[in-house]
Design a protein around this motif. Structure first.
Motif, PDB file in Angstrom:
ATOM      1  N   TRP A 110     -31.212  36.353  48.348  1.00  0.00           N
ATOM      2  CA  TRP A 110     -30.434  36.841  49.494  1.00  0.00           C
ATOM      3  C   TRP A 110     -28.952  37.002  49.200  1.00  0.00           C
ATOM      4  O   TRP A 110     -28.369  38.035  49.545  1.00  0.00           O
ATOM      5  N   ASP A 111     -28.293  36.000  48.606  1.00  0.00           N
ATOM      6  CA  ASP A 111     -26.869  36.157  48.312  1.00  0.00           C
ATOM      7  C   ASP A 111     -26.627  37.346  47.392  1.00  0.00           C
ATOM      8  O   ASP A 111     -25.670  38.103  47.577  1.00  0.00           O
ATOM      9  N   ALA A 112     -27.494  37.495  46.408  1.00  0.00           N
ATOM     10  CA  ALA A 112     -27.323  38.560  45.415  1.00  0.00           C
ATOM     11  C   ALA A 112     -27.523  39.945  46.000  1.00  0.00           C
ATOM     12  O   ALA A 112     -27.010  40.932  45.459  1.00  0.00           O
ATOM     13  N   SER A 113     -28.257  40.041  47.096  1.00  0.00           N
ATOM     14  CA  SER A 113     -28.531  41.359  47.684  1.00  0.00           C
ATOM     15  C   SER A 113     -27.885  41.536  49.054  1.00  0.00           C
ATOM     16  O   SER A 113     -27.391  42.623  49.381  1.00  0.00           O
ATOM     17  N   GLY A 114     -27.862  40.481  49.861  1.00  0.00           N
ATOM     18  CA  GLY A 114     -27.342  40.596  51.218  1.00  0.00           C
ATOM     19  C   GLY A 114     -25.840  40.796  51.273  1.00  0.00           C
ATOM     20  O   GLY A 114     -25.351  41.629  52.055  1.00  0.00           O
ATOM     21  N   TYR A 115     -25.093  40.060  50.472  1.00  0.00           N
ATOM     22  CA  TYR A 115     -23.636  40.199  50.478  1.00  0.00           C
ATOM     23  C   TYR A 115     -23.194  41.604  50.065  1.00  0.00           C
ATOM     24  O   TYR A 115     -22.381  42.230  50.753  1.00  0.00           O
ATOM     25  N   PRO A 116     -23.711  42.137  48.953  1.00  0.00           N
ATOM     26  CA  PRO A 116     -23.366  43.525  48.634  1.00  0.00           C
ATOM     27  C   PRO A 116     -23.845  44.502  49.705  1.00  0.00           C
ATOM     28  O   PRO A 116     -23.158  45.494  49.989  1.00  0.00           O
ATOM     29  N   ALA A 117     -25.003  44.241  50.305  1.00  0.00           N
ATOM     30  CA  ALA A 117     -25.586  45.187  51.260  1.00  0.00           C
ATOM     31  C   ALA A 117     -24.695  45.401  52.473  1.00  0.00           C
ATOM     32  O   ALA A 117     -24.517  46.548  52.923  1.00  0.00           O
ATOM     33  N   VAL A 118     -24.117  44.317  53.036  1.00  0.00           N
ATOM     34  CA  VAL A 118     -23.284  44.504  54.219  1.00  0.00           C
ATOM     35  C   VAL A 118     -21.946  45.147  53.864  1.00  0.00           C
ATOM     36  O   VAL A 118     -21.392  45.910  54.667  1.00  0.00           O
ATOM     37  N   GLN A 119     -21.428  44.891  52.670  1.00  0.00           N
ATOM     38  CA  GLN A 119     -20.209  45.571  52.238  1.00  0.00           C
ATOM     39  C   GLN A 119     -20.449  47.072  52.098  1.00  0.00           C
ATOM     40  O   GLN A 119     -19.609  47.896  52.476  1.00  0.00           O
ATOM     41  N   GLU A 120     -21.593  47.426  51.563  1.00  0.00           N
ATOM     42  CA  GLU A 120     -21.937  48.828  51.358  1.00  0.00           C
ATOM     43  C   GLU A 120     -22.249  49.539  52.673  1.00  0.00           C
ATOM     44  O   GLU A 120     -21.983  50.724  52.824  1.00  0.00           O
ATOM     45  N   ALA A 121     -22.797  48.793  53.641  1.00  0.00           N
ATOM     46  CA  ALA A 121     -23.136  49.390  54.928  1.00  0.00           C
ATOM     47  C   ALA A 121     -21.909  49.560  55.825  1.00  0.00           C
ATOM     48  O   ALA A 121     -21.919  50.392  56.736  1.00  0.00           O
ATOM     49  N   TYR A 122     -20.852  48.778  55.573  1.00  0.00           N
ATOM     50  CA  TYR A 122     -19.653  48.852  56.407  1.00  0.00           C
ATOM     51  C   TYR A 122     -18.412  48.895  55.514  1.00  0.00           C
ATOM     52  O   TYR A 122     -17.620  47.963  55.471  1.00  0.00           O
ATOM     53  N   PRO A 123     -18.231  50.005  54.779  1.00  0.00           N
ATOM     54  CA  PRO A 123     -17.127  50.076  53.811  1.00  0.00           C
ATOM     55  C   PRO A 123     -15.746  50.135  54.456  1.00  0.00           C
ATOM     56  O   PRO A 123     -14.745  49.880  53.780  1.00  0.00           O
ATOM     57  N   ALA A 124     -15.664  50.450  55.751  1.00  0.00           N
ATOM     58  CA  ALA A 124     -14.359  50.522  56.409  1.00  0.00           C
ATOM     59  C   ALA A 124     -13.678  49.159  56.467  1.00  0.00           C
ATOM     60  O   ALA A 124     -12.443  49.079  56.441  1.00  0.00           O
ATOM     61  N   ALA A 125     -14.460  48.094  56.558  1.00  0.00           N
ATOM     62  CA  ALA A 125     -13.901  46.732  56.606  1.00  0.00           C
ATOM     63  C   ALA A 125     -14.889  45.777  55.961  1.00  0.00           C
ATOM     64  O   ALA A 125     -15.517  44.957  56.645  1.00  0.00           O
ATOM     65  N   PRO A 126     -15.043  45.839  54.637  1.00  0.00           N
ATOM     66  CA  PRO A 126     -16.034  44.986  53.968  1.00  0.00           C
ATOM     67  C   PRO A 126     -15.759  43.497  54.106  1.00  0.00           C
ATOM     68  O   PRO A 126     -16.684  42.690  54.155  1.00  0.00           O
ATOM     69  N   GLY A 127     -14.475  43.126  54.175  1.00  0.00           N
ATOM     70  CA  GLY A 127     -14.140  41.718  54.348  1.00  0.00           C
ATOM     71  C   GLY A 127     -14.660  41.177  55.678  1.00  0.00           C
ATOM     72  O   GLY A 127     -15.202  40.079  55.758  1.00  0.00           O
ATOM     73  N   SER A 128     -14.507  41.967  56.725  1.00  0.00           N
ATOM     74  CA  SER A 128     -15.013  41.564  58.037  1.00  0.00           C
ATOM     75  C   SER A 128     -16.535  41.505  58.042  1.00  0.00           C
ATOM     76  O   SER A 128     -17.131  40.631  58.684  1.00  0.00           O
ATOM     77  N   ALA A 129     -17.170  42.444  57.331  1.00  0.00           N
ATOM     78  CA  ALA A 129     -18.637  42.432  57.250  1.00  0.00           C
ATOM     79  C   ALA A 129     -19.128  41.161  56.567  1.00  0.00           C
ATOM     80  O   ALA A 129     -20.130  40.569  56.982  1.00  0.00           O
ATOM     81  N   LEU A 130     -18.412  40.725  55.550  1.00  0.00           N
ATOM     82  CA  LEU A 130     -18.782  39.495  54.853  1.00  0.00           C
ATOM     83  C   LEU A 130     -18.593  38.277  55.751  1.00  0.00           C
ATOM     84  O   LEU A 130     -19.437  37.375  55.793  1.00  0.00           O
TER      85      LEU A 130
END
Length: 428
Positions: free
Chosen positions: A126-146
């Motif tokens: 999950w960490d290896a896939s979920g963290y990148p996935a939300v950054q990629e899905a919300y590139p306007a504010a990846p820090g907030s997505a994380l």
């Protein structure tokens, strides 16, 4: 907009981490009942058998951390190669198996194996896939997505300790394990139906020219071009090592806040569980606050990390040296806000800033340091409990966490100075 098109992938990741919030504390919150199930005599809190039972639970928790430690780096590499969906599905399936193991096993050894496997499922999958996935899905504010991931971890961490006490008092403590089994099944369904940005881009690029790196590589190249000088190896190490310091503090407070309340503060079972919930409420408030500051006011993640580190040290000092229940409650709320309110996730954004690269790989390296802390803290706690009893053990552990917080402050200050040198502007 990617955030709308890939809403199901964001929902999937967040619900998985809602489930992970329970997995992270299920052993420590149910420690006495698990120890009884594994065959330990827990009738006398002052007995050697009681201490041995608690140590067995801490050992199982340590194996969870070890599973994280050895799996997340390779998991990040695999995630970049095969995509996010397969790892999200695999993690959910493994969670189901692990929780069923906790539910039925009467062996501390089997429970430790399940703990190890749940650590692999959490970080290697999950960490290896979920963290990148939300950054990629919300590139306007990846820090907030994380940071949003932390919100859902904290949400379950706030409610679950109270459910534990309620169900145990009702004579049905195993319901505390059955709940995450059902949630893991829902995670599996969501992972199967959700689309993921990286997977779709990978398929599209492979269908045209056999290459799957164009968009990702362009992002990495642009980040590197913004640098005036290349960060040194020590800087790269330091942004990764922050994961160890942050996770050690967060994990130690998360796992042993209840024990601290019971053995050091003299609180009742419900009051001690309430400390864990207050800690979690603080973290939820921080998630919302920092998400706003980074997304709307464009605060640098490094600025957030520095503030978190300073205030975490102040909170730990309050817990340790001011032995008044009201002050301890305030300090615990502060600790939740600054140590567990997305500091670990914000640190990952700092990694991407100083060391631009494939998100899966960077997440893997960063969370390897995190996994080391997840393993170290319960091992130290188990040994201290055996040697000096629970009260002295948790107090000594809090002192160690304060030392780590001071190191985090020094590391953050050094990175602030390096940011000025590398990017030509202050991070503050």
């Amino acid at each position: 907009m990617k955030a709308k098109k890939y809403l199901w992938s964001i929902i999937c990741v967040y619900f998985c981490y809602l489930t992970h919030g329970i997995q992270a504390i299920i052993l420590s919150q149910n420690n006495v009942n698990f120890a009884k199930q594994w065959g330990f005599n827990m009738s006398d809190p002052q007995s050697a058998a009681y201490a041995a039972g608690l140590a067995a639970v801490s050992t199982a928790v340590a194996w969870t951390g070890f599973g994280k430690f050895i799996s997340v780096w390779i998991g990040g590499e695999i995630s970049d190669r095969v995509g996010r969906k397969k790892l999200m599905i695999g993690g959910a399936a493994l969670y189901i198996i692990c929780f069923l193991g906790f539910l039925f096993t009467k062996s501390a050894l089997v429970a430790s194996v399940c703990g190890f496997a749940s650590g692999v499922a959490t970080s290697g999958f999950w960490d290896a896939s979920g963290y990148p996935a939300v950054q990629e899905a919300y590139p306007a504010a990846p820090g907030s997505a994380l940071v949003g991931i932390k919100f859902f971890v904290s949400l379950s961490g706030m409610v679950y300790p109270l459910l534990v006490v309620h169900n145990a008092n009702s004579g049905n403590w195993k319901l505390n394990v059955m709940i995450p089994v059902v949630m893991s099944i829902i995670c599996l369904v969501l992972a199967i139906i959700a689309p993921f940005v990286y997977d779709d881009q990978k398929k599209a690029s492979e269908g045209t020219d056999g290459k799957s790196k164009d968009a990702v590589q362009a992002e990495i190249d642009a980040a590197k071009a913004a640098m005036l000088t290349k960060p040194g190896k020590f800087v790269v190490f330091l942004v990764m090592f922050y994961a160890f310091l942050c996770m050690a503090i967060m994990y130690g407070a998360q796992q042993y806040t209840k024990a601290f309340g019971l053995s050091v503060c003299g609180l009742s079972e419900m009051q001690a569980a309430g400390m864990t919930s207050i800690y979690t409420i603080g973290s939820i408030c921080a998630v919302l606050f920092w998400a706003f500051m980074m997304a709307k006011l464009k605060w640098s993640p490094l600025k957030v990390v520095l503030i978190d580190s300073i205030c975490t040290a102040v909170a730990l000092a309050g817990v340790l040296f001011i032995h008044q229940v009201a002050i301890i409650y305030v300090a615990i709320a502060m600790l939740g806000f600054f140590a567990a309110g997305g500091a670990l996730q914000t640190g990952l954004a700092v990694v991407q800033l100083f060391n631009p690269g494939p998100k899966g790989r960077n997440t893997g390296i960063y969370y390897t340091f995190m996994g080391a802390a997840s393993y170290l803290i319960p091992v130290v706690a188990a040994q201290l409990t055996k040697a000096s009893g629970e009260a002295n053990a948790v107090y000594s552990l809090m002192i160690m966490l304060l030392v780590f917080a001071i190191l985090a402050i020094l590391s953050s200050l050094y990175l602030v100075a390096q940011h000025k040198k590398i990017f030509g502007k202050s991070a503050l």
